[in-house]
Design a protein around this motif. Structure first.
Motif, mmCIF file in Angstrom:
data_model
loop_
_atom_site.group_PDB
_atom_site.id
_atom_site.type_symbol
_atom_site.label_atom_id
_atom_site.label_comp_id
_atom_site.label_asym_id
_atom_site.label_seq_id
_atom_site.Cartn_x
_atom_site.Cartn_y
_atom_site.Cartn_z
ATOM 1 N N TYR A 1 0.850 -1.167 -0.044
ATOM 2 C CA TYR A 1 -0.128 0.041 -0.060
ATOM 3 C C TYR A 1 0.735 1.193 0.050
ATOM 4 C CZ TYR A 1 -3.029 3.623 1.947
ATOM 5 O OH TYR A 1 -4.202 4.688 2.047
ATOM 6 N N ASN A 2 1.757 1.150 0.890
ATOM 7 C CA ASN A 2 2.777 2.500 0.933
ATOM 8 C C ASN A 2 3.310 2.664 -0.317
ATOM 9 O OD1 ASN A 2 4.217 4.607 2.367
ATOM 10 N ND2 ASN A 2 5.879 2.950 1.987
ATOM 11 N N ALA A 3 4.163 1.498 -0.757
ATOM 12 C CA ALA A 3 5.063 1.765 -2.028
ATOM 13 C C ALA A 3 4.058 2.128 -3.191
ATOM 14 C CB ALA A 3 5.590 0.363 -2.361
ATOM 15 N N ALA A 4 2.989 1.618 -3.509
ATOM 16 C CA ALA A 4 2.283 2.172 -4.604
ATOM 17 C C ALA A 4 1.701 3.298 -4.212
ATOM 18 C CB ALA A 4 0.825 1.147 -4.771
ATOM 19 N N ASN A 5 1.447 3.837 -3.102
ATOM 20 C CA ASN A 5 1.136 5.438 -2.933
ATOM 21 C C ASN A 5 2.215 6.131 -3.071
ATOM 22 O OD1 ASN A 5 -0.720 7.362 -1.888
ATOM 23 N ND2 ASN A 5 0.597 7.359 -0.206
ATOM 24 N N GLU A 6 3.410 5.671 -2.582
ATOM 25 C CA GLU A 6 4.732 6.814 -2.864
ATOM 26 C C GLU A 6 4.582 6.955 -4.457
ATOM 27 O OE1 GLU A 6 8.507 6.217 -1.116
ATOM 28 O OE2 GLU A 6 7.079 5.388 0.784
ATOM 29 N N PHE B 1 -5.456 13.235 -10.080
ATOM 30 C CA PHE B 1 -5.786 13.084 -8.776
ATOM 31 C C PHE B 1 -6.417 11.619 -8.206
ATOM 32 C CE2 PHE B 1 -8.170 13.696 -4.744
ATOM 33 C CZ PHE B 1 -6.936 13.939 -3.734
ATOM 34 N N LEU B 2 -7.516 11.511 -9.095
ATOM 35 C CA LEU B 2 -8.230 10.125 -8.692
ATOM 36 C C LEU B 2 -7.390 9.045 -8.999
ATOM 37 C CD1 LEU B 2 -11.755 11.237 -9.817
ATOM 38 C CD2 LEU B 2 -10.932 10.977 -7.461
ATOM 39 N N GLY B 3 -6.450 9.027 -10.021
ATOM 40 C CA GLY B 3 -5.589 8.020 -10.363
ATOM 41 C C GLY B 3 -4.739 7.466 -9.250
ATOM 42 N N ILE B 4 -4.422 8.359 -8.251
ATOM 43 C CA ILE B 4 -3.735 7.689 -6.931
ATOM 44 C C ILE B 4 -4.417 6.722 -6.422
ATOM 45 C CG2 ILE B 4 -2.424 8.325 -4.837
ATOM 46 C CD1 ILE B 4 -2.633 11.298 -5.734
ATOM 47 N N ALA B 5 -5.413 6.557 -6.196
ATOM 48 C CA ALA B 5 -6.052 5.681 -5.555
ATOM 49 C C ALA B 5 -6.280 4.233 -6.439
ATOM 50 C CB ALA B 5 -7.660 6.004 -4.773
ATOM 51 N N GLY B 6 -6.668 4.566 -7.744
ATOM 52 C CA GLY B 6 -6.677 3.712 -8.658
ATOM 53 C C GLY B 6 -5.323 2.787 -8.883
ATOM 54 N N VAL B 7 -4.253 3.341 -8.786
ATOM 55 C CA VAL B 7 -2.932 2.660 -8.942
ATOM 56 C C VAL B 7 -2.757 1.905 -7.559
ATOM 57 C CG1 VAL B 7 -0.394 3.207 -8.629
ATOM 58 C CG2 VAL B 7 -1.746 4.509 -10.217
ATOM 59 N N VAL B 8 -3.089 2.487 -6.415
ATOM 60 C CA VAL B 8 -3.041 1.780 -4.941
ATOM 61 C C VAL B 8 -3.722 0.542 -5.097
ATOM 62 C CG1 VAL B 8 -3.068 1.819 -2.496
ATOM 63 C CG2 VAL B 8 -2.054 3.714 -4.004
ATOM 64 N N GLU B 9 -5.130 0.811 -5.373
ATOM 65 C CA GLU B 9 -6.271 -0.308 -5.479
ATOM 66 C C GLU B 9 -5.586 -1.536 -6.473
ATOM 67 O OE1 GLU B 9 -10.052 0.550 -6.485
ATOM 68 O OE2 GLU B 9 -10.823 -1.206 -5.321
ATOM 69 N N GLU B 10 -5.183 -1.154 -7.571
ATOM 70 C CA GLU B 10 -4.771 -2.176 -8.544
ATOM 71 C C GLU B 10 -3.216 -2.867 -8.413
ATOM 72 O OE1 GLU B 10 -5.263 -0.875 -12.399
ATOM 73 O OE2 GLU B 10 -3.887 -2.130 -13.350
ATOM 74 N N THR B 11 -2.596 -2.082 -7.523
ATOM 75 C CA THR B 11 -1.285 -2.950 -7.076
ATOM 76 C C THR B 11 -1.705 -3.862 -6.145
ATOM 77 O OG1 THR B 11 -0.051 -0.829 -7.703
ATOM 78 C CG2 THR B 11 0.993 -2.330 -6.162
ATOM 79 N N LEU B 12 -2.598 -3.382 -5.028
ATOM 80 C CA LEU B 12 -2.814 -4.584 -3.875
ATOM 81 C C LEU B 12 -3.389 -5.722 -4.475
ATOM 82 C CD1 LEU B 12 -4.435 -1.841 -1.366
ATOM 83 C CD2 LEU B 12 -2.399 -3.214 -0.909
ATOM 84 N N GLY B 13 -4.166 -5.639 -5.640
ATOM 85 C CA GLY B 13 -4.842 -6.598 -6.253
ATOM 86 C C GLY B 13 -3.820 -7.455 -6.963
#
Ligand SMILES: NC(=O)c1ccc[n+]([C@@H]2O[C@H](COP(=O)([O-])OP(=O)(O)OC[C@H]3O[C@@H](n4cnc5c(N)ncnc54)[C@H](OP(=O)(O)O)[C@@H]3O)[C@@H](O)[C@H]2O)c1
Length: 368
Positions: A305-310, A323-335
């Motif tokens: 979560y932290n790495a994807a967010n950074e 801006f909305l892509g930040i959450a998109g990237v984190v969600e996709e990476t966690l998956g």
């Protein structure tokens, strides 16, 4: 400055000395004859002038901060580096029982279990500098864990509080950097706008105070005067209040167990304090809910979560991601990862690197 020889002076390594927390820490240290800087570090900006002004022998720009710490042998490490890059210094201090004043929440989020094991072996103090966690440390100090019902972290809500998801589609870097109550570095300011900062703090609180996630609540409190609240089984709730000014928790951590005076004003109740609270909007700001899920899942999910967010925040700040892509990237990476636990630092570092690769790809795909 010449100091009276009878004083026991605490020698402090200030890591991230050119940043928002680092500069405020230097102000606190310079004003207190019982504190002295023994080492300074930054990522890329020169620390030569800061070191020369204070006659500090140990200074370093970038590189392995544990080399600097080995040379300087500080009494206290103030870790105010931003991001996962702060992890080696966190582990260095905890392993040796050197007092750690921790602003670098990303290291505890990414490596909570390794960090707590290192603290157990080192036996030293881990003093949070994050204002909410400093507040909770003070609300909980000396209380039996059996008496604690739950804890509450307050969030200002950031510059976009009250907006809908649609209204966030076109927000700019400048909009996201205009925080209503705190003046901070760019990464944490964007994290405050997405509520990822509160997500990181939720995981940080879980590790610091050994509480399960269902006993850690987040509420939005726009004026940031109440920093945190501890609720007890007898029905009482103890809150920590103060004007939002990081010099207070920095000074608390550096002068603990004393409580030195700071230039920050005490609260003026005659001046009309506004203490309003509301639940966070998890649909508009999904990074808070994603952090809770990552924390509850455990293993390396918080690190991912932290790495994807950074990665996503850096891409947003560089104008490569909306801006909305930040959450998109984190969600996709966690998956995309398995989140398997990391028994050692090498495995954790590999999980961080893998998450960064996924996140870079996800950010690239979201833009095209
Ligand atoms: N600012 C706040 O009010 C606040 C409140 C609570 C918690 N925190 C936490 O405190 C930490 C610092 O935040 P900040 O707002 O002070 O950030 P900041 O203003 O961006 O400063 C970051 C500092 O870290 C240094 N740095 C970056 N990478 C490094 C590396 N690889 N090695 C050594 N130093 C490195 C930077 O050096 P350069 O100048 O050379 O880039 C700078 O001195 C973050 O973890 C944040 O979440 C901040």
């Amino acid at each position: 400055m010449r100091r009276p020889y009878t004083l026991r002076v605490k020698r402090i390594a200030v890591l991230g000395a050119t940043g928002s927390i680092g500069r405020q820490a230097l102000e606190i240290i310079d004003a207190n004859p019982e504190l002295e800087v023994c080492a300074l570090a930054s990522g890329t900006n020169d620390v030569g002038n800061l070191a020369a002004e204070r006659e500090v022998a140990h200074a370093q720009v970038g590189g392995d901060l544990t080399v600097l710490l080995d040379r300087a042998e500080p009494d206290v490490v103030l870790n105010a580096v931003v991001g996962f890059a702060g992890l080696p210094a966190t582990l260095w201090a905890l392993e040796r029982g050197v007092t750690l004043a921790l602003a670098n929440k990303e290291s505890l989020v990414s490596a909570g279990e390794l960090a707590l094991a290192a603290r157990e072996r080192g036996g030293g103090l881990l003093l949070p500098v994050d204002s909410e966690h400093s507040a909770l440390f003070q609300c909980l100090e000396g209380r039996s864990p059996d008496t604690v019902h739950s804890i509450v972290l307050t969030a200002s809500g950031g510059p976009f509080r009250g907006r809908t998801r649609e209204q966030l589609a076109d927000v700019t870097r400048a909009d996201a950097l205009a925080h209503p109550t705190w003046r901070m570095g760019p990464k944490i300011t964007v994290d405050s706008a997405t509520l990822a900062n509160k997500g990181l703090e939720l995981i940080e609180a879980h590790f610091l105070f050994d509480l399960p996630y269902d006993r850690i609540e987040v509420v939005v409190h726009p004026t940031s005067v109440v920093h945190a609240i501890a609720r007890f089984h007898d029905g009482a709730a103890i809150a920590h209040l103060g004007y939002p000014d990081m010099r207070v928790p920095i000074s608390f951590a550096l002068t603990y167990p004393d409580r030195a005076a700071t230039p920050v004003e005490t609260l003026d109740f005659a001046d009309g304090l506004t203490l309003e609270f509301e639940p966070p909007d998890l649909e508009t700001f999904p990074l808070l809910a994603l952090a809770r899920r990552a924390g509850e899942s455990g293993g390396t999910f918080p690190c991912v979560y932290n790495a994807a967010n950074e990665v996503a925040v850096a891409a947003f700040l560089a104008g490569r991601l909306p801006f909305l892509g930040i959450a998109g990237v984190v969600e996709e990476t966690l998956g995309a990862v398995d989140g398997a636990p990391a028994p050692d630092l090498d495995t954790l570092t590999a999980a961080d690197a893998e998450a960064r690769r996924h996140a870079e790809r996800a950010a690239g795909a979201l833009v095209t």
